[in-house]
Design a protein around this motif. Structure first.
Motif, PDB file in Angstrom:
ATOM      1  N   ARG A  81      46.410  42.523  75.916  1.00 42.25           N
ATOM      2  CA  ARG A  81      47.101  41.630  74.973  1.00 42.25           C
ATOM      3  C   ARG A  81      48.495  41.286  75.480  1.00 42.25           C
ATOM      4  O   ARG A  81      48.933  40.152  75.419  1.00 42.25           O
ATOM      5  CB  ARG A  81      47.222  42.305  73.611  1.00 42.25           C
ATOM      6  N   HIS A 120      45.760  31.505  74.700  1.00 42.07           N
ATOM      7  CA  HIS A 120      46.483  31.791  73.464  1.00 42.07           C
ATOM      8  C   HIS A 120      46.600  30.478  72.710  1.00 42.07           C
ATOM      9  O   HIS A 120      47.355  29.584  73.091  1.00 42.07           O
ATOM     10  CB  HIS A 120      47.857  32.392  73.751  1.00 42.07           C
ATOM     11  N   SER A 180      41.194  38.285  62.570  1.00 44.47           N
ATOM     12  CA  SER A 180      42.370  38.908  61.955  1.00 44.47           C
ATOM     13  C   SER A 180      43.023  39.852  62.968  1.00 44.47           C
ATOM     14  O   SER A 180      42.423  40.230  63.978  1.00 44.47           O
ATOM     15  CB  SER A 180      41.948  39.704  60.726  1.00 44.47           C
ATOM     16  N   LYS A 181      44.249  40.229  62.675  1.00 42.11           N
ATOM     17  CA  LYS A 181      45.011  41.136  63.540  1.00 42.11           C
ATOM     18  C   LYS A 181      44.268  42.448  63.760  1.00 42.11           C
ATOM     19  O   LYS A 181      44.347  43.062  64.819  1.00 42.11           O
ATOM     20  CB  LYS A 181      46.352  41.417  62.843  1.00 42.11           C
ATOM     21  N   THR A 182      43.524  42.912  62.752  1.00 35.00           N
ATOM     22  CA  THR A 182      42.856  44.213  62.818  1.00 35.00           C
ATOM     23  C   THR A 182      41.455  44.129  63.424  1.00 35.00           C
ATOM     24  O   THR A 182      40.785  45.145  63.572  1.00 35.00           O
ATOM     25  CB  THR A 182      42.745  44.802  61.397  1.00 35.00           C
ATOM     26  N   ASP A 201      43.386  34.423  67.771  1.00 36.42           N
ATOM     27  CA  ASP A 201      43.646  35.853  67.696  1.00 36.42           C
ATOM     28  C   ASP A 201      44.781  36.107  66.709  1.00 36.42           C
ATOM     29  O   ASP A 201      45.625  35.239  66.504  1.00 36.42           O
ATOM     30  CB  ASP A 201      44.068  36.291  69.102  1.00 36.42           C
ATOM     31  N   ASN A 202      44.795  37.330  66.123  1.00 39.13           N
ATOM     32  CA  ASN A 202      45.958  37.706  65.323  1.00 39.13           C
ATOM     33  C   ASN A 202      46.216  36.752  64.164  1.00 39.13           C
ATOM     34  O   ASN A 202      47.372  36.464  63.832  1.00 39.13           O
ATOM     35  CB  ASN A 202      47.208  37.645  66.231  1.00 39.13           C
ATOM     36  N   ASP A 249      46.434  35.201  60.414  1.00 39.59           N
ATOM     37  CA  ASP A 249      46.636  35.564  59.010  1.00 39.59           C
ATOM     38  C   ASP A 249      45.543  34.843  58.205  1.00 39.59           C
ATOM     39  O   ASP A 249      45.670  33.671  57.859  1.00 39.59           O
ATOM     40  CB  ASP A 249      48.035  35.116  58.558  1.00 39.59           C
TER      41      ASP A 249
END
Lengths: 261, 261
Positions: A26, A106, A147-149, A173-174, A176
Motif C-alpha cells: 500500500r 490509485h 472499504s478501508k477494512t 480502495d479505502n 468511505d
C-alpha cells in the motif's frame, strides 16, 4: 538481463517487502504479479511492468522467455535471480518462476454512483475477494469499491484468485462506503437471508450497486440502514446462507440473465 | 472431564494425526470438527461425536461449556487439553478452543443417478469444495459425488468452508465418475465457456446432475465426452471464465429460480 545474487541488494530487499507485507504494498503503491498467467494478462491489457523478474531455472522456459523478451524490447528492466532468492518472493509452487513488479492504480472515487457497481464492506478472505472480482468482470460490472477494512485487492493472493480480472476493473480502495451509498444515484442492494424481496423479482436491467460484507457478520448495520433495498436469494435446502463470493456470483449473473433475456 | 497433559498420550497422538494428515483421516474414517459453529451444527443434526475436546482456557467459555455439558449428559468422553497441546490441533485462530472427533460417513454409491446431484472431478481447492457443498445444500441438492482425485471432503479446511453443509448432504467419496455418468438416468450437464446452449435455456425443473472439474483444467475429456450436454453461463465482460465455486452457485441457483418461479 541483469543478475542479482545478493540478499543485500536494495532492489531485492524491496521485492521481499512487496512479497510479504500488505502495508509495504500500500505504501509503495506497487505489487507483485506472480506467475505466467497474470503477467501475460497484464501485457495483453497493454500495460508494462516496472520490472520483470525471472528465476534462473525458468529463464529458459519458453513461456517465461517470450515474456522476458517482450519486456526487453519495451525497455523494461529484466532481472534474473537464483532459485534461493526467487523462492521467498513467490507463492506459486511448482510453477514457472516469473514475477512482474507493477504500479497499483490509485483511482479517485467518483462523487456519485451512476452505474452498476460492487461495494465491499469489511470483506476479509483474499480468495473471496479474488472470486468476486472475477465474477464482476465476467458479468460486465466495471467498478468495485472497497472499504478501508476490506482486504487489499492488490495483494498476491487476491491477484491470483482474480485471474486477471483486476486489469479489467476500476478498483477503488479505502472508500468511505457510507458517503458513497448516501449520495448514490443507483439503487443499493444488500443481500440478506431474511429479506422478503427476491433478487428474481427485481428489475436488474437498470444499473444497480450490490453491497456485500464481512464473511461472518455481513454488512454493517450503518450501511444496511442506508441501503435502498434488502434482497434475498431464495433457498430450497436447510442451509441459511451462502459463501459471500457464491452469493455475489448468483446476484451478478441474475443481472446478466435479465440483461440478455 | 478427563485431562490429558502429555504429548505421548495415545489419544493425543491420534488427534495430532487427524489434524495434520488427510491420509490418516481417510484411513481412520474419522475427522475433526473445529470450532463452536461446526460442533453446534453437528449436535443440531442429531449426531454425537466420539470425543469432545476443549482447551483449558475455553472450558469456561459459555458456548463451549454448554456444548461440553450436552456431550457429558450424552456420555460422550470429554477431554481438556492445555493450550500448548490444543493449539497444534486447531486451524481456527482467536476462536473458542473446541473440537469434536467424529466418524466420517462412508456411503455406498447408488447404482444409478436418479435425482439432482453434483459430480466433482479432480477439484483441488478446499475452499472451493466447501463453498460448493454449502451452495448445494442451500439449493436443496442432496447428493455429491467426488472422484478419487478430488480433495477429501472431510478435511478440516473443507469442513470450515462448508459451514455445516456436510451434515445435510450425502457425500460419496472415491467415486468412479465415468461409471456413474455412464449409467445415469438424469441429464449430466457440464459447464463450458465454449458451449452454445445457455443454462437459462434448459429445463432445470427436472432432476439434473451438474459436473464440475479441476480449477485450471476443468472436467477431464473422457468425462466431457460422456456428459449429456455442455452448457454455458453467458458472460458480459472481458473475462472468459468464473471460479468453479462461483460457477456452481450460478448453476444451482438458476435451478432454484426455475423451480420456485
Amino acid at each position: 538481463m541483469k543478475a542479482i545474487s545478493s540478499r543485500e541488494n536494495p532492489l531485492y530487499k524491496e521485492l521481499k517487502l512487496l512479497a510479504s507485507s500488505s502495508q509495504a504494498r500500500r505504501k509503495a503503491g506497487r505489487t507483485l504479479l506472480d506467475g505466467v498467467h497474470l503477467c501475460e494478462a497484464y501485457l495483453q491489457h497493454g500495460r508494462l511492468p516496472l520490472f520483470c523478474i525471472v528465476s534462473e531455472g525458468s529463464a529458459v522456459h519458453p513461456e517465461a522467455a517470450a515474456i522476458v523478451q517482450r519486456c526487453e524490447v519495451a525497455k523494461v528492466p529484466c532481472i534474473v535471480l537464483p532459485e534461493s532468492l526467487f523462492h521467498p518472493l513467490s507463492q506459486v509452487e511448482h510453477g514457472v518462476g516469473l514475477l512482474f513488479v507493477v504500479d497499483t492504480p490509485h483511482l479517485a472515487v467518483p462523487e456519485n454512483l451512476t452505474r452498476s457497481a460492487v461495494l465491499l464492506d469489511n470483506l476479509q478472505d483474499p480468495g473471496n475477494l479474488g472470486s468476486i472480482l472475477r465474477s464482476a468482470a465476467a458479468a460486465g460490472i466495471e467498478d468495485v469499491f472497497c472499504s478501508k477494512t476490506t482486504v487489499f485487492a492488490w495483494s498476491p493472493k487476491v491477484l491470483r484468485a482474480g485471474m486477471g480480472a483486476h486489469f479489467l476493473l476500476n478498483i477503488f480502495d479505502n472508500v468511505d462506503l457510507q458517503l458513497l451509498v448516501g449520495s448514490a444515484h443507483v439503487p443499493i442492494l444488500a443481500t440478506s437471508s431474511h429479506a422478503e424481496k427476491r433478487i428474481y423479482d427485481l428489475d436488474l436491467k437498470r444499473p444497480v450497486a450490490w453491497l456485500f460484507g464481512h464473511e461472518g457478520q455481513g454488512v454493517s448495520q450503518e450501511l444496511l440502514d442506508l441501503a435502498s433495498c434488502r434482497v434475498s436469494i431464495p433457498h430450497l435446502g436447510g442451509v441459511e446462507s451462502l459463501n459471500v463470493a457464491a452469493s455475489a456470483a448468483v446476484c451478478f449473473f441474475e443481472q446478466v440473465r435479465q440483461k440478455t433475456a
